[in-house]
Design an enzyme around this catalytic site. Structure first.
Site, PDB file in Angstrom:
ATOM      1  N   GLU A   1      -5.598  -8.390  -0.439  1.00  0.00           N
ATOM      2  CA  GLU A   1      -6.164  -8.129   0.842  1.00  0.00           C
ATOM      3  C   GLU A   1      -8.135  -7.885   0.801  1.00  0.00           C
ATOM      4  OE1 GLU A   1      -4.997  -5.111   3.479  1.00  0.00           O
ATOM      5  OE2 GLU A   1      -2.957  -5.409   3.049  1.00  0.00           O
TER       6      GLU A   1
ATOM      7  N   GLU B   1       0.867  -1.429   0.404  1.00  0.00           N
ATOM      8  CA  GLU B   1      -0.255  -0.267   0.338  1.00  0.00           C
ATOM      9  C   GLU B   1       0.983   1.775   0.339  1.00  0.00           C
ATOM     10  OE1 GLU B   1      -2.593  -0.413   3.148  1.00  0.00           O
ATOM     11  OE2 GLU B   1      -3.880  -1.817   2.067  1.00  0.00           O
TER      12      GLU B   1
END
Length: 522
Positions: free
Chosen positions: A291, A172
């Site tokens: 995710e 991320e």
């Protein structure tokens, strides 16, 4: 209410990569400590790992587990988790404002993966660290011996390399919350150079570059275009993340969010195609959706936990969503979306596996149990292996303002030619009406129902707990039939269903058995 589906054995989307049903364990909350690792637990093995948890993970048939993060990895020193446990440092984890004992590191996690019949998907720190630490970690994990880091692994008790093939280049990195957050250009260049170095060690590695943390990031989808412009020829996958919530308590809107997921995948697939064309490349890059899950039940409780914490607690209860029956339907729709996008989504990781927004929960010193969302994940992982079918679906719809017309029937199907099975995964989004479903089955041969399971409940908010672990379970259904190549089933309102069919030999002509006595037919 009626719905119709046509399935043809030759109309396919793609073979499904088994890693579509992967999961994730981060050093966060109780995922590791009192999750997989609890040396004093009655079921603990010689490595301190909970065998009751291992058995539940094996039941799910999880192909890969991403580790060690997540946000945690962006300030993680992998070297802290090797060597004698008593000599390992305790570090402050800036991602979750907790402390990390490092009692579990790469050796312990690798041994746990072996016990749980799963493979490692490792992430390197491209937040606070960079290329050099990444290549050292790779050498430690994958080199046979005769170098500094591989010899340290051998000295630490592991003679053979683990030969991990799947590596994430950070986590991320588009997120301002991330330790070492970077712009797309900064990250893209670093990821490119890191990938180049890792491939210089082993050209057969599979590398995952960071895409957008969610579809609402201000940099999306320009982030994907910029990062792939830097890295396209060096990586195999770009990661996407998405979490789902129903704070408004609007079930119809909540269950439509998988349409948003599908749009997200479609947009990034388009960016991949654009960069491929721009590079004049013959190589394909795919999506690693590493995710995904429902996550909102625990957020207010987590704020209170951290606000009231004394200093930097070790492994506090964080992100422990108590999943209800409504979440079963959402997870079912998400998994259907991945199956129906199996041509571009090759890897996916339910986040996470134990205690932290997870299908499996534990009590320290006590039992482990299945949360409600365990069941759709189980059915897809165990029975969703094979080839995803391209279905023609005719279903009534309802209107959602930002998504348009949403079908009440959400469905995917998987054909396993070797096992001669066709499996349908079905969600009825309607809150009151049963779906009378007809499925035309073409070019599969004669099929019969071999398994029909439903997950349903009259209370959308019912949960499974340590004291009542079977409030929501899968139950066998009877009465579903296949007649003249057509499957007929009644799908209850707000229910998740798995129907499995098996091909069998059906003679075209009657068989006459003749008996001979003294060469005379009788």
């Amino acid at each position: 209410m009626k719905a119709a589906v046509t399935a043809h054995s030759k109309y396919t989307i793609s073979d499904i990569d088994p890693r579509l049903y992967g999961s994730f364990i981060e050093h966060l909350g109780r995922a590791v400590y009192t999750g997989i690792y609890e040396p004093d637990h009655p079921t603990a093995d010689e490595n301190g790992m909970r065998k009751d948890v291992i058995e539940l993970v094996k039941e799910l048939n999880v192909p890969i587990v991403r580790y060690p993060g997540g946000n945690f990895v962006s300030a993680y020193n992998w070297e802290d988790g090797i060597g004698p446990k008593e000599s390992r440092p305790t570090r402050l984890d800036l991602a979750w404002h907790t402390c990390e004992s490092n009692k579990v590191g790469i050796h312990e996690f690798a041994d746990w993966c072996t016990a749980a019949n799963t493979e490692m998907m490792l992430a390197v720190n491209l937040g606070s660290r960079g290329l050099d630490e990444a290549r050292n970690f790779l050498e430690y994990v994958n080199h046979s011996g005769g170098s500094e880091w591989s010899d340290k692994r051998i000295a630490n008790g592991r003679a053979e390399p683990w030969d991990v093939k799947l590596w994430c280049l950070g986590n991320e990195m588009d997120g301002p919350w991330q330790i070492g957050h970077k712009t797309a250009d900064e990250y893209g260049r670093l990821a490119h150079e890191t990938a180049k170095a890792m491939r210089a060690f082993d050209s057969s590695l599979e590398l995952v570059v960071c895409g957008s943390s969610n579809a609402h990031m201000p940099t999306y989808p320009e982030w994907e275009a910029t990062v792939l412009d830097h890295t396209y020829n060096e990586v195999d996958y770009i990661s996407l993340h998405m979490y789902f919530e129903n704070r408004a308590k609007n079930t119809a809107n909540y269950l439509a969010r998988s349409i948003e997921l599908d749009n997200y995948i479609g947009t990034v697939a388009g960016v991949i195609d654009y960069i491929k064309a721009k590079k004049r490349s013959s190589k394909n890059v795919y999506i690693s959706f590493d995710e995904w899950n429902v996550w909102y039940h625990s957020k207010e409780r987590d704020k209170a936990t951290l606000a009231g914490a004394n200093g930097w607690p070790h492994a506090p209860a964080l992100l422990e969503d108590d999943y209800n029956f409504e979440d079963v339907l959402q997870v079912g729709c998400i998994l259907n979306t991945f199956i129906n996008r199996a041509d571009v989504v090759k890897i996916a990781c339910l986040a996470q596996l134990i205690n932290v927004i997870a299908p499996i929960m534990t009590v320290p010193g006590g039992p482990a149990w299945r949360q409600t969302i365990f069941y759709p994940y189980y059915f897809a992982s165990v029975y969703g292996r094979g080839t995803a079918l391209k279905l023609m679906v005719d279903s009534p719809t309802y209107r959602v303002d930002d998504l348009g017309d949403v079908p009440y029937l959400d469905v995917s199907a998987v054909h396993d030619a070797d096992k001669k099975t066709v499996t349908f995964f079905i969600v009825n989004r309607h809150g009151a009406e049963t779906l009378d479903l007809d499925v035309s089955l073409l070019e599969f041969g004669a099929l019969r129902v071999i398994d029909d399971q439903v997950v349903s409940h009259s209370d959308l908010n019912i949960t499974n707990t340590a004291d009542a672990p079977d409030n929501v379970v899968a139950k066998a259904v009877t009465g579903t039939s296949v007649v003249d190549g057509k499957l007929s089933a009644r799908i209850a309102p707000l229910s998740y269903r798995m129907i499995r069919l098996h091909a069998y030999f059906k003679p075209v002509f009657p068989i006459h058995i003749k008996r001979y006595v003294d060469n005379t037919i009788v």
